[in-house]
Design a protein around this motif. Sequence first.
Motif, PDB file in Angstrom:
ATOM      1  N   ASN A 196      -7.836  -4.308  -7.766  1.00  0.00           N
ATOM      2  CA  ASN A 196      -7.075  -2.868  -7.532  1.00  0.00           C
ATOM      3  C   ASN A 196      -5.912  -2.992  -7.735  1.00  0.00           C
ATOM      4  O   ASN A 196      -4.837  -3.008  -6.772  1.00  0.00           O
ATOM      5  N   THR A 214      -2.471  -1.063  -9.655  1.00  0.00           N
ATOM      6  CA  THR A 214      -1.947   0.268 -10.282  1.00  0.00           C
ATOM      7  C   THR A 214      -2.137   0.390 -11.621  1.00  0.00           C
ATOM      8  O   THR A 214      -1.888  -0.811 -12.321  1.00  0.00           O
ATOM      9  N   GLU A 215      -2.076   1.232 -12.287  1.00  0.00           N
ATOM     10  CA  GLU A 215      -1.882   1.460 -13.635  1.00  0.00           C
ATOM     11  C   GLU A 215      -0.717   0.847 -14.293  1.00  0.00           C
ATOM     12  O   GLU A 215      -0.650  -0.057 -15.271  1.00  0.00           O
ATOM     13  N   GLN A 271      -2.637  -2.303  -4.008  1.00  0.00           N
ATOM     14  CA  GLN A 271      -2.802  -1.176  -2.783  1.00  0.00           C
ATOM     15  C   GLN A 271      -3.854  -1.888  -1.849  1.00  0.00           C
ATOM     16  O   GLN A 271      -3.631  -1.519  -0.693  1.00  0.00           O
TER      17      GLN A 271
END
Length: 229
Positions: free
Chosen positions: A88, A90-91, A132
């Motif tokens: 997980n 982030t972009e 995250q």
Amino acid sequence: MGGVLGKGDSPKCCIIETKLETKMVEAMQRRASEGSSMKSFNRIILKFPKIDESLRKCKDIFQQFDEDANGAIDPQELRRCFHKLEINFTEEEINDLFEACDINDHMGMKFNEFIVLLCLVYLLKEDPTALQTKSRMGMPNLEATFEMLVDAFVFLDKNKDGYVSKSEMIQAINDTTSGELSSGRIALKRFEEMDWDKNGMVNFKEFLFAFTRWVGIDDNEDDEQEDNA
């Protein structure tokens, strides 16, 4: 060679590198505070075959996510890879990792670059600011190998600042070889192979790329591609 950062490189490239490098160094400093089980540089060398064998098993993972079978993983394929492995990030973090590991700037990660990226993911996933949510990569054998590589870097990083300096490398090899005359030259050669940007300090990413060369993963990749051609 592309990907070797120098003063003439674009600010964008350096900003991305610096942001990711900060996370890398902080994660390594936390890991270094726990100490290393490695006792000598020879112990690291003795583990080369085992680490090499384990890393080559990543080939199945690499081929699974190289959907167009062109020998490289592009940014879209990497995003799907992260999603499937339940990593997980982030972009922005995925993009930063891709740009940092695509050292030849060909918009596609070769096998050795993919290995380095997975190992950086392993290191950073312990960093609460880099993720995250916590995730496991679902590859226990591979994670044990990555831990071995982290442990090796921590052993070399005597002052626990997240970098390996030339003097630390010399110290590590001198401790191993009991002051043999050739040990200083060996240490300098190994260090030069790691210090791509020639700034006198080696971060974990530089160490990993040097390691794939030491065990011959990137050389074999080139040979395989020539054979296939």
